[in-house]
Design an enzyme around this catalytic site. Structure first.
Site, short mmCIF file in Angstrom:
data_model
loop_
_atom_site.label_atom_id
_atom_site.label_comp_id
_atom_site.label_asym_id
_atom_site.label_seq_id
_atom_site.Cartn_x
_atom_site.Cartn_y
_atom_site.Cartn_z
N SER A 1 47.24 63.07 64.26
CA SER A 1 48.76 62.96 64.53
C SER A 1 48.80 62.39 66.00
CB SER A 1 49.12 64.35 64.53
OG SER A 1 50.51 64.51 64.66
N ASP B 1 54.91 62.00 61.60
CA ASP B 1 55.59 63.00 60.98
C ASP B 1 56.55 63.84 62.19
OD1 ASP B 1 53.78 64.28 62.37
OD2 ASP B 1 52.47 65.44 60.92
N ALA C 1 60.74 72.17 68.21
CA ALA C 1 61.31 71.38 69.20
C ALA C 1 60.62 69.97 69.27
CB ALA C 1 61.20 72.30 70.58
N ASN C 2 59.39 69.88 69.09
CA ASN C 2 58.53 68.48 69.13
C ASN C 2 59.00 67.41 68.24
OD1 ASN C 2 57.27 69.25 66.53
ND2 ASN C 2 55.56 70.18 67.51
N ARG D 1 51.20 81.18 74.37
CA ARG D 1 50.69 81.19 73.15
C ARG D 1 49.31 80.53 73.18
NH1 ARG D 1 51.48 76.73 70.13
NH2 ARG D 1 50.69 77.70 68.15
N PRO D 2 48.03 80.77 72.43
CA PRO D 2 47.15 80.01 72.32
C PRO D 2 47.10 78.81 71.47
CG PRO D 2 46.62 82.08 71.15
CD PRO D 2 48.05 82.11 71.68
N GLY E 1 45.79 76.42 68.60
CA GLY E 1 45.14 76.70 67.28
C GLY E 1 43.86 75.99 67.13
N THR E 2 43.72 75.21 68.01
CA THR E 2 42.41 74.06 67.91
C THR E 2 41.61 74.18 69.25
OG1 THR E 2 43.78 72.39 68.68
CG2 THR E 2 43.47 72.88 66.26
N ARG F 1 49.32 77.59 76.16
CA ARG F 1 50.51 76.96 76.18
C ARG F 1 51.61 77.89 77.08
NH1 ARG F 1 48.59 74.13 71.69
NH2 ARG F 1 48.39 71.95 71.91
#
Length: 554
Positions: free
Chosen positions: A66, A288, A379-380, A506-507, A509-510, A515
């Site tokens: 992505s 996307d 929001a992204n 929030r952490p 995921g990867t 963040r």
């Protein structure tokens, strides 16, 4: 027919596990450096066949990272209706990727027994890839995995992620959703868009303040390749001027361009010319996500992100439903990253219900299907609209109902056409662009009119690197931090210092980053709050590397 013992032997000889560190399947699947993914891709080919046999359906495998830079790549599985992999199987994906070569045979046997998977069906696996130089070899690894368990790989070559989701949905709907080819995809979206454009006004050039010209940043990726197909088919109906269109292996994918760059830095990407009050948009590397923006006559940058797109679409859908005089359960799904001003606008002014869920498209998608019409966007810029079949059936009935007025029936026709412009399977940057252009044209708006609907609260998003992201846990759709103890109290104290402020952490995921999001009444306050919360995260959650700094200009 090959069995799982054959798959194990082939893995040991051709795709041995090369990495000791574990990798985790998250919302975006697996993402890491491309040279670490060969064995993971092979194993995802195996898992895709097992998933397809369990569901008795076609499954998709998309090779992409992505918005990540080019050294990275990744993979995610696509479920039968074009949706993301069922969450309960994410754990299996993680297991498959991390077990040693000597345990692969037993893990395959375990999942077969757990789900009573029949091993005789010749299932199809749709495979797509983005433009990264590493993608062809990784696709070959996926195909080896598919063939090792006697699945049938269907290679769609270089496609956008949303196109692959569309192909999978088409195949499993027996073409009811559309024709599972690139040409079928273009035909469905373009035909519906042109039908709407021709019925909204006799002028393709414009309507009110709307002008049919847009500057398009292709992020040097697959979105640049595929928009050319739309340019040819749309002609004068929408003049798309393409920028950041480097070829495979020559352009720097997502480098100083693309939706994530524009959203994060809130400035024009490289390559887009400065032209006051001209509509611009950027997609990401696999097309996307999309964000809109413009610069005004004073060279000030204005961003219209996923929140803006969501509110524009939700407002227009409500308007059409009122014109048809049909009562459908419409809702907007957001995450904690949604700007507070957008939530207030949609609930207070438009009177459309809003639900907040954890970050990640899978969470928004799952919530959206609870409504007859579910609009969801991060929001992204990643999002879409989902319509229940019962809602579509009622709209078709409204078109055929002779007791309704011509205006009502025409509004129902417009909405049915709009549904065909929308890629309901997943967020689709190009589809979303066509939807936005349809709505702006119908309203006679350009970007200034769109922006004027409400005023965003200034916000800032920063990243803090920590030793272990798992020390951060959250609740309440990730708006409240549970651990480490005391961090939420510190955040609350900092937020209380500023006007109209909020902040959450929030952490990832990867990767081992946290963040930090902050918004407040002024840009200076939002920047300060983000930096202060970032410092607390660094101090209390095991920060490493550079410590967040208070902005020098404050």
């Amino acid at each position: 027919m090959a069995n799982y013992r054959t798959a194990y032997a082939f893995a040991r000889e051709m795709h041995p596990k090369t990495e000791k560190a574990d990798i985790q399947y998250g919302t975006a699947g697996f993402r890491t450096k491309a040279n670490k993914l060969g064995y993971v891709m092979y194993r995802m080919g195996l898992l895709a066949v097992l998933r397809a046999r369990y569901k008795n359906a076609t499954i998709g495998v998309m090779i992409t990272a992505s918005h990540n830079p080019e050294p990275d790549n990744g993979v995610k599985l696509v479920d039968p209706y074009g949706e993301m992999l069922e969450q309960s199987w994410e754990g299996w994906a993680t297991k498959f990727a991390n077990v040693g070569d000597d345990q692969l045979e037993s893990i395959i046997a375990e999942i077969i027994q757990e789900y009573n998977i029949p091993m005789t069906e010749r299932v199809q696996i749709c495979i797509g890839k983005d433009t990264r130089p590493s993608s062809p070899s990784l696709a070959k690894s996926v195909m080896d995995g598919v063939l090792a368990l006697s699945g049938k790989p269907v290679d769609f070559g270089i496609v956008t992620t949303p196109q692959l989701h569309y192909f999978v949905a088409c195949k499993n709907s027996k073409h009811a959703y559309g024709i599972p080819t690139e040409e079928g995809y273009y035909h469905k979206l373009v035909t519906a868009f042109l039908n709407l454009r021709s019925h909204q006004t006799n002028s393709c050039e414009g309507n009110g303040n709307y002008r049919n010209r847009i500057l398009y940043d292709g992020a040097n990726g697959v979105g640049a390749k595929k928009i050319k197909q739309f340019q040819e088919r749309l002609g004068e109906a929408l003049k798309i001027e393409l920028y950041n269109d480097e070829g495979i292996g020559t352009g720097k994918l997502n480098h100083l361009c693309g939706a994530d760059y524009v959203k994060s830095n809130q400035k024009l990407p490289n390559g887009i010319p400065i032209q006051p009050n001209v509509r611009c948009c950027s997609v990401d590397g696999d097309a996307d996500r999309i964000v809109y923006y413009f610069t005004d006559e004073n060279d000030k940058f204005h961003l219209l992100d996923g929140d803006r797109i969501a509110t524009l679409i939700a407002a227009y859908l409500k308007e059409l439903l009122e014109q048809i005089d049909i009562d459908l359960n419409l809702a907007l799904i957001q995450t904690a990253y949604a700007n507070g001003a957008s939530t207030e606008y949609i609930t207070q002014k438009l009177k459309v219900p809003v639900a907040c869920v954890s970050t990640g498209v899978k969470h928004l998608h799952h919530k959206a299907v609870e409504y007859e019409v579910g609009v969801y966007f991060e929001a992204n810029g990643h999002g879409t609209v989902i319509f229940r079949q019962s809602a579509k059936d009622r709209l078709k009935q409204a078109v055929e109902d002779s007791s309704r007025s011509d205006a009502q029936r025409n509004a129902a026709k417009r909405l049915l056409n709009l549904i065909n412009v929308i890629n309901e399977t997943v967020g689709d940057a190009i589809s979303d662009m066509l939807v936005v252009e349809t709505i702006l044209h119908a309203k006679g708006w350009d970007v200034q009119d769109w922006e004027a609907t409400y005023t965003d609260l200034p916000n800032r998003l920063i990243k803090v690197t920590i030793e272990n992201r798992n020390v951060i846990t959250t609740t309440d759709a990730e708006r409240i931090c549970l651990t480490p103890p005391g961090l939420q109290d510190e955040i609350n104290a900092l937020v209380s210092k500023y006007n109209k402020a909020r902040s959450f952490v929030r952490p990832s995921g990867t990767e081992d980053i946290v963040r930090v999001y902050a918004e407040a009444a002024t840009r200076e306050e939002a920047d300060m709050l983000a930096a202060e919360v970032g410092q607390k995260v660094y101090e209390m959650a095991g920060g490493i590397g550079d410590r967040p700094e208070i902005p020098n200009n404050l």
